[in-house]
Design a protein around this motif. Structure first.
Motif, PDB file in Angstrom:
ATOM      1  N   ASN A  93       3.125 -25.724  36.751  1.00  0.00           N
ATOM      2  CA  ASN A  93       3.430 -24.177  36.831  1.00  0.00           C
ATOM      3  C   ASN A  93       3.385 -24.975  35.229  1.00  0.00           C
ATOM      4  O   ASN A  93       1.618 -24.581  34.294  1.00  0.00           O
ATOM      5  CB  ASN A  93       4.019 -23.589  36.531  1.00  0.00           C
ATOM      6  CG  ASN A  93       3.320 -22.654  38.753  1.00  0.00           C
ATOM      7  OD1 ASN A  93       2.259 -23.543  39.177  1.00  0.00           O
ATOM      8  ND2 ASN A  93       4.169 -22.717  39.355  1.00  0.00           N
ATOM      9  N   ASP A  94       4.478 -24.996  34.427  1.00  0.00           N
ATOM     10  CA  ASP A  94       4.246 -25.206  33.085  1.00  0.00           C
ATOM     11  C   ASP A  94       3.384 -25.719  32.719  1.00  0.00           C
ATOM     12  O   ASP A  94       2.291 -25.766  31.261  1.00  0.00           O
ATOM     13  CB  ASP A  94       5.909 -25.786  32.718  1.00  0.00           C
ATOM     14  CG  ASP A  94       6.771 -24.610  32.585  1.00  0.00           C
ATOM     15  OD1 ASP A  94       6.498 -23.280  32.628  1.00  0.00           O
ATOM     16  OD2 ASP A  94       8.217 -24.380  31.924  1.00  0.00           O
ATOM     17  N   LEU A  95       3.237 -27.269  33.024  1.00  0.00           N
ATOM     18  CA  LEU A  95       2.455 -28.049  32.235  1.00  0.00           C
ATOM     19  C   LEU A  95       0.845 -27.766  32.692  1.00  0.00           C
ATOM     20  O   LEU A  95      -0.498 -27.887  31.950  1.00  0.00           O
ATOM     21  CB  LEU A  95       1.871 -28.810  33.528  1.00  0.00           C
ATOM     22  CG  LEU A  95       3.260 -30.309  33.223  1.00  0.00           C
ATOM     23  CD1 LEU A  95       3.556 -31.211  34.345  1.00  0.00           C
ATOM     24  CD2 LEU A  95       3.395 -30.608  32.015  1.00  0.00           C
ATOM     25  N   ILE A  96       0.496 -27.155  33.863  1.00  0.00           N
ATOM     26  CA  ILE A  96      -0.942 -26.019  33.907  1.00  0.00           C
ATOM     27  C   ILE A  96      -0.865 -25.239  33.311  1.00  0.00           C
ATOM     28  O   ILE A  96      -2.211 -24.706  32.661  1.00  0.00           O
ATOM     29  CB  ILE A  96      -0.808 -26.052  35.506  1.00  0.00           C
ATOM     30  CG1 ILE A  96      -1.210 -27.181  36.263  1.00  0.00           C
ATOM     31  CG2 ILE A  96      -2.474 -24.948  35.381  1.00  0.00           C
ATOM     32  CD1 ILE A  96      -0.008 -26.920  37.748  1.00  0.00           C
ATOM     33  N   LEU A  97      -0.536 -24.156  33.104  1.00  0.00           N
ATOM     34  CA  LEU A  97      -0.510 -23.302  32.210  1.00  0.00           C
ATOM     35  C   LEU A  97       0.435 -23.024  30.550  1.00  0.00           C
ATOM     36  O   LEU A  97      -0.520 -21.810  30.226  1.00  0.00           O
ATOM     37  CB  LEU A  97       0.512 -22.006  32.786  1.00  0.00           C
ATOM     38  CG  LEU A  97       0.118 -21.642  34.406  1.00  0.00           C
ATOM     39  CD1 LEU A  97       0.869 -20.506  35.190  1.00  0.00           C
ATOM     40  CD2 LEU A  97      -0.787 -20.983  34.711  1.00  0.00           C
ATOM     41  N   LYS A  98       0.934 -23.378  30.290  1.00  0.00           N
ATOM     42  CA  LYS A  98       1.796 -23.056  28.800  1.00  0.00           C
ATOM     43  C   LYS A  98       0.488 -24.669  28.499  1.00  0.00           C
ATOM     44  O   LYS A  98      -0.100 -25.379  27.065  1.00  0.00           O
ATOM     45  CB  LYS A  98       2.963 -23.305  28.973  1.00  0.00           C
ATOM     46  CG  LYS A  98       3.595 -22.345  29.424  1.00  0.00           C
ATOM     47  CD  LYS A  98       5.626 -22.560  29.105  1.00  0.00           C
ATOM     48  CE  LYS A  98       6.063 -21.206  29.751  1.00  0.00           C
ATOM     49  NZ  LYS A  98       6.865 -21.423  30.188  1.00  0.00           N
ATOM     50  N   ASP A  99       1.222 -25.982  29.265  1.00  0.00           N
ATOM     51  CA  ASP A  99       0.351 -27.152  28.633  1.00  0.00           C
ATOM     52  C   ASP A  99      -0.943 -27.196  28.472  1.00  0.00           C
ATOM     53  O   ASP A  99      -1.671 -28.181  27.526  1.00  0.00           O
ATOM     54  CB  ASP A  99       1.293 -29.043  28.453  1.00  0.00           C
ATOM     55  CG  ASP A  99       2.776 -28.417  28.447  1.00  0.00           C
ATOM     56  OD1 ASP A  99       2.721 -28.093  27.069  1.00  0.00           O
ATOM     57  OD2 ASP A  99       3.286 -28.191  29.139  1.00  0.00           O
ATOM     58  N   LYS A 100      -2.013 -26.915  29.545  1.00  0.00           N
ATOM     59  CA  LYS A 100      -3.416 -26.432  29.067  1.00  0.00           C
ATOM     60  C   LYS A 100      -3.664 -27.981  29.600  1.00  0.00           C
ATOM     61  O   LYS A 100      -4.336 -28.589  29.136  1.00  0.00           O
ATOM     62  CB  LYS A 100      -3.975 -26.295  28.391  1.00  0.00           C
ATOM     63  CG  LYS A 100      -3.555 -24.785  28.071  1.00  0.00           C
ATOM     64  CD  LYS A 100      -4.275 -23.840  29.197  1.00  0.00           C
ATOM     65  CE  LYS A 100      -4.043 -22.176  28.491  1.00  0.00           C
ATOM     66  NZ  LYS A 100      -3.155 -21.916  29.436  1.00  0.00           N
ATOM     67  N   VAL A 101      -2.637 -28.868  30.769  1.00  0.00           N
ATOM     68  CA  VAL A 101      -3.402 -30.376  30.721  1.00  0.00           C
ATOM     69  C   VAL A 101      -4.661 -30.944  31.032  1.00  0.00           C
ATOM     70  O   VAL A 101      -5.045 -29.471  32.304  1.00  0.00           O
ATOM     71  CB  VAL A 101      -1.592 -30.996  31.896  1.00  0.00           C
ATOM     72  CG1 VAL A 101      -1.025 -31.076  30.526  1.00  0.00           C
ATOM     73  CG2 VAL A 101      -1.921 -30.393  32.999  1.00  0.00           C
ATOM     74  N   ALA A 102      -5.238 -32.005  30.900  1.00  0.00           N
ATOM     75  CA  ALA A 102      -6.316 -32.040  32.394  1.00  0.00           C
ATOM     76  C   ALA A 102      -6.517 -32.471  33.741  1.00  0.00           C
ATOM     77  O   ALA A 102      -7.357 -32.203  34.305  1.00  0.00           O
ATOM     78  CB  ALA A 102      -7.070 -32.481  31.118  1.00  0.00           C
ATOM     79  N   LEU A 103      -5.312 -33.196  33.595  1.00  0.00           N
ATOM     80  CA  LEU A 103      -5.108 -33.992  34.876  1.00  0.00           C
ATOM     81  C   LEU A 103      -3.672 -33.543  34.942  1.00  0.00           C
ATOM     82  O   LEU A 103      -2.510 -33.924  33.965  1.00  0.00           O
ATOM     83  CB  LEU A 103      -5.217 -35.118  34.679  1.00  0.00           C
ATOM     84  CG  LEU A 103      -5.403 -36.433  35.993  1.00  0.00           C
ATOM     85  CD1 LEU A 103      -5.782 -36.130  37.299  1.00  0.00           C
ATOM     86  CD2 LEU A 103      -5.788 -37.457  36.080  1.00  0.00           C
TER      87      LEU A 103
END
Length: 421
Positions: A93-103
């Motif tokens: 969730n951190d990667l998705i919501l905070k780091d805004k990763v593409a994949l």
């Protein structure tokens, strides 16, 4: 902006350029790839090679990547699941919501890959996962074969492959065909011991008798009940899927209690050189599944290294023995690079559509979703059987001893019974 402001800005930019420091305004856009694996905790051997692979990828991506006609600087964000499913979901969730990763990429047993995949499915972000047999990944996440998943895609083999390899090996040696099962109360253990999807049904159809003493918790300190059941039923083959510390506990107690099976073939625990070394003499002759090795006849689409060259590069770079997850960590980035380079944009749906359309030859073999697995979300990879023995370069080395399920991968020897004391 006034004329003076413009002149000052231009002069400042020129000064920075002369120092090799381009102003941020002129830097490439950043594209982030998230990676979740167990760096610490009992599953850490699955993530042992990840930092090395990521360093290799920084070099591979040093010139950036072009997506939809735009050049991006690539940043890889590694998160530690700490071998804990709840933690795996949190960092995803951190990667998705905070780091805004593409994949998002993830690997290393259902305890990591499943919660990460679930977080991506929920947040509608593309995810590619590996190093989990497809049944615990798909059915462990309540997957519906008729629908599949929309955002999460998986590359690995299945229980049907591990069962085929284990039994192919057992049929090559003389035993009474009595098998003892060690199936813990976790994603893998419940799948492997499942009466319909796991080992019981195919073993019975091949004439093997299975003794399953029931589920146990990971980290258990006493296997006396299992050993007593196996001795009572005259078991000569032990199988199952356990974490490395539990394998050591079981094998040590079995030896102490006079239980000497002819064949011990375990998933998960016996994959890693460090785990075998920790067993000492108990490690000699143990058999396990081999999903990747220097013998695999495949080449990286990204670095053009053969499996052998990749393993040698790891050994020279880390001064450690090669380990199976190297190949799949590397292949996940092969898939990421290939999909992103074909995506129309970095928007989640465009990246996901590119992942779906993947058809490449990687260092672990061909990867293609749709047609190379049981469901649209699963691309199967080949599997063979290996046996640990005293080595030449290292204390113990893994030799492929049965390739009936994947003949393109060469064998290096024949399976042998564990020597009796």
């Amino acid at each position: 902006m006034t004329q003076i402001d413009r002149r000052q800005f231009t002069q400042a930019a020129a000064a920075l350029a002369a120092l090799g420091m381009a102003p941020r305004a002129f830097a490439a856009d950043v594209l982030k790839i998230g990676y979740v694996s167990p760096q610490t905790g009992p599953l850490a051997p699955f993530g042992e090679a990840d930092k090395w692979v990521i360093e290799q990828m920084k070099s591979a991506f040093k010139d950036g990547i072009t997506v939809g006609g735009r050049k991006y600087e690539v940043q890889i964000v590694l998160k530690d699941s700490q071998s804990n499913p709840n933690r795996a979901g949190e960092v995803a969730n951190d990667l998705i919501l905070k780091d805004k990763v593409a994949l998002v990429l993830t690997a290393g047993t259902p305890e990591t890959a499943n919660p990460v995949s679930d977080a991506c499915e929920l947040n509608e972000v593309p995810c590619v996962s590996s190093v989990v047999p497809w049944q615990p990944w798909f059915f462990g996440r309540k997957g519906d074969p008729a629908k599949g998943f929309n955002w999460t895609y998986h590359m690995f083999w299945g229980l049907e492959d591990v069962i085929a390899n284990f039994t192919n090996g057992w049929k090559q040696v003389q035993t009474n065909k009595k098998v003892g099962g060690l199936f813990p109360n976790d994603g893998d253990g419940n799948a492997w011991g499942d009466k319909e999807l796991g080992f019981p049904k195919p073993l019975s159809s091949m004439g093997f008798t299975l003794t399953d003493p029931g589920r146990f918790q990971n980290g258990t300190q006493d296997f006396s009940a299992q050993i007593a059941a196996f001795k009572r039923d005259g078991v000569e083959i032990v199988t199952g899927v356990v974490i490395p510390p539990d394998a050591k506990t079981f094998l040590t107690q079995a030896r102490q209690q006079g239980f000497r099976p002819k064949v011990i073939t375990l998933g998960k625990a016996l994959l890693f050189p460090g785990a075998i070394e920790a067993l000492g003499d108990l490690g000699d002759g143990l058999t396990t599944e081999v999903w990747w090795s220097p013998s695999h006849p495949f080449t990286s689409s990204l670095t053009k290294q053969s499996a052998k060259a990749l393993a040698e590069s790891y050994e020279s770079g880390t001064k450690k023995q090669w380990t199976q997850p190297i190949g799949f960590a590397h292949a996940l980035f092969e898939v990421a690079a290939d999909a992103l380079s074909r995506a129309k944009s970095t928007k989640p749906a465009d990246v996901r559509d590119a992942v779906v359309a993947t058809s490449i030859n990687t260092v672990v073999g061909p990867v293609k979703w749709g047609g190379q697995g049981p469901f649209k979300n699963v691309s199967k990879t080949p599997l063979v059987l290996g046996q640990w023995g005293k080595g030449q370069k290292y204390k113990y080395e893994l030799t492929i001893v049965n390739n009936e399920a994947a003949p393109s991968i060469p064998v290096g020897g024949k399976i042998r019974l564990i020597a009796a004391a």
